[in-house]
Design an enzyme around this catalytic site. Structure first.
Site, PDB file in Angstrom:
ATOM      1  N   ALA A   1      29.140  49.984  19.172  1.00 13.03           N
ATOM      2  CA  ALA A   1      30.172  50.870  18.621  1.00 13.03           C
ATOM      3  C   ALA A   1      31.420  50.090  18.239  1.00 13.03           C
ATOM      4  O   ALA A   1      32.034  50.353  17.194  1.00 13.03           O
ATOM      5  CB  ALA A   1      30.524  51.955  19.643  1.00 13.03           C
TER       6      ALA A   1
ATOM      7  N   TYR B   1      29.091  48.220  22.987  1.00 15.69           N
ATOM      8  CA  TYR B   1      29.343  46.993  22.225  1.00 15.69           C
ATOM      9  C   TYR B   1      29.033  47.217  20.753  1.00 15.69           C
ATOM     10  O   TYR B   1      29.821  46.829  19.873  1.00 15.69           O
ATOM     11  CB  TYR B   1      28.499  45.850  22.778  1.00 15.69           C
ATOM     12  CG  TYR B   1      28.754  44.534  22.091  1.00 15.69           C
ATOM     13  CD1 TYR B   1      29.895  43.789  22.381  1.00 15.69           C
ATOM     14  CD2 TYR B   1      27.860  44.035  21.151  1.00 15.69           C
ATOM     15  CE1 TYR B   1      30.141  42.577  21.742  1.00 15.69           C
ATOM     16  CE2 TYR B   1      28.097  42.829  20.509  1.00 15.69           C
ATOM     17  CZ  TYR B   1      29.235  42.109  20.808  1.00 15.69           C
ATOM     18  OH  TYR B   1      29.471  40.914  20.162  1.00 15.69           O
TER      19      TYR B   1
ATOM     20  N   SER C   1      29.064  41.426  14.022  1.00 17.85           N
ATOM     21  CA  SER C   1      27.722  41.263  14.570  1.00 17.85           C
ATOM     22  C   SER C   1      26.755  42.042  13.697  1.00 17.85           C
ATOM     23  O   SER C   1      27.162  42.972  12.975  1.00 17.85           O
ATOM     24  CB  SER C   1      27.673  41.810  16.011  1.00 17.85           C
ATOM     25  OG  SER C   1      26.347  41.908  16.487  1.00 17.85           O
TER      26      SER C   1
ATOM     27  N   LYS D   1      31.530  46.997  17.284  1.00 14.20           N
ATOM     28  CA  LYS D   1      31.236  46.188  16.097  1.00 14.20           C
ATOM     29  C   LYS D   1      31.099  47.054  14.843  1.00 14.20           C
ATOM     30  O   LYS D   1      31.431  46.609  13.737  1.00 14.20           O
ATOM     31  CB  LYS D   1      29.974  45.355  16.330  1.00 14.20           C
ATOM     32  CG  LYS D   1      30.164  44.278  17.398  1.00 14.20           C
ATOM     33  CD  LYS D   1      31.346  43.369  17.096  1.00 14.20           C
ATOM     34  CE  LYS D   1      31.519  42.267  18.112  1.00 14.20           C
ATOM     35  NZ  LYS D   1      32.680  41.384  17.816  1.00 14.20           N
TER      36      LYS D   1
END
Length: 284
Positions: free
Chosen positions: A148, A146, A133, A150
């Site tokens: 973290a 989230y 992402s 990625k």
């Protein structure tokens, strides 16, 4: 057993969204595709679905072993399975919830990689593509966990590529921005909500929904996956979509202060603060 000219792809989280679009795109390009989801086969598709839970060592081993028994090889692994927590302050998720999102989004990817790489090493060939992402190189206020996961995917992917490229295996990470998928409909609610974040939580959720209304389709990401899988000399990172490419350039070339201000402006974070909090923020 398939002839060696037919490439075998394994795509996790293929029941909907980016995973489904990717599996369909690969099948159209001539791959024999195995998609996976925790629920297994659901409806008719152009690829076979396998039941697989990326948080279970046994489930991962069983699915990979099935593909190897049927086809003798795996040429491409696409790690896509994952979930997010609805917009919330970082302290609104318990340690247990933090572990849960890492268990799927990061350790699930590690499990799949560990199960597949030995077969790719024996083949002296393979591609691993991880769906990351833009939040792997940018922060996401009210989405810290989230982001973290990625960030972890980015570091793991780049390090792994260095380890495996001399063995004929390449690793790439795809970096989409906002994408129209059922992903946000399956957000997990934070399990330790605090009233102090109620206003900001609602504000950021509203803003994310506004942005999602103009998001790109998952086929944009699927096309980049195929590009990375087919490249003679694949890159480690591929931004997927117009916004993702702009953000990658911004992060690379713009001053840190400008990037920081842009993130706050885009999410309208200062408007989400309570009056007394805005006053305290100005004091700094």
């Amino acid at each position: 057993m398939n002839t060696i000219t037919t490439k075998i792809a394994l795509v996790t989280g293929a029941s909907s969204g980016i995973g489904e679009a990717t599996a369909e795109r690969l099948a159209k390009a001539g791959y024999k595709v195995y998609g996976t989801s925790r629920r297994g086969a659901q409806g008719k598709r152009s690829f076979e679905m396998l039941g697989l839970d990326v948080t279970s060592d046994e489930s991962v081993e069983a699915a990979v072993s099935k593909v190897i028994r049927h086809d003798g090889r795996i040429d491409l692994l696409v790690n896509n399975a994952g979930f997010g927590v609805a917009p919330a302050g970082a302290e609104e998720s318990s340690i247990e919830q933090a572990r849960s999102i890492f268990e799927t989004n990061f350790f699930g990817l590690v499990r799949m990689t560990r199960a597949v790489v030995p077969h790719m090493r024996r083949q002296a060939h393979g591609r691993i593509i991880n769906i990351g992402s833009v939040l792997g190189f940018l922060p996401m206020p009210y989405g810290a966990l989230y982001a973290a996961t990625k960030h972890a995917v980015e570091g793991y992917s780049e390090s792994l590529d260095h380890e495996l490229r001399t063995r004929g295996i390449r690793v790439s990470v795809i970096e989409p921005a906002y994408t129209k998928t059922p992903f946000d409909a399956n957000f997990v609610e934070p399990d330790a909500k605090l009233d102090e974040y109620r206003e900001a939580r609602a504000h950021v959720s509203k803003r994310v929904n506004e942005i999602m209304a103009t998001a790109e389709e998952p086929g944009v990401v699927a096309d980049i996956v195929l590009k990375a899988a087919s490249a003679t000399q694949p890159k480690v990172r591929y931004a997927a979509g117009k916004l993702a490419n702009r953000l990658r350039l911004l992060r690379r070339f713009a001053p840190a202060g400008l990037v920081d201000a842009g993130i706050r402006k885009d999410l309208r974070l200062d408007a989400a603060l309570a009056p007394q909090a805005r006053h305290a923020a100005r004091a700094f």
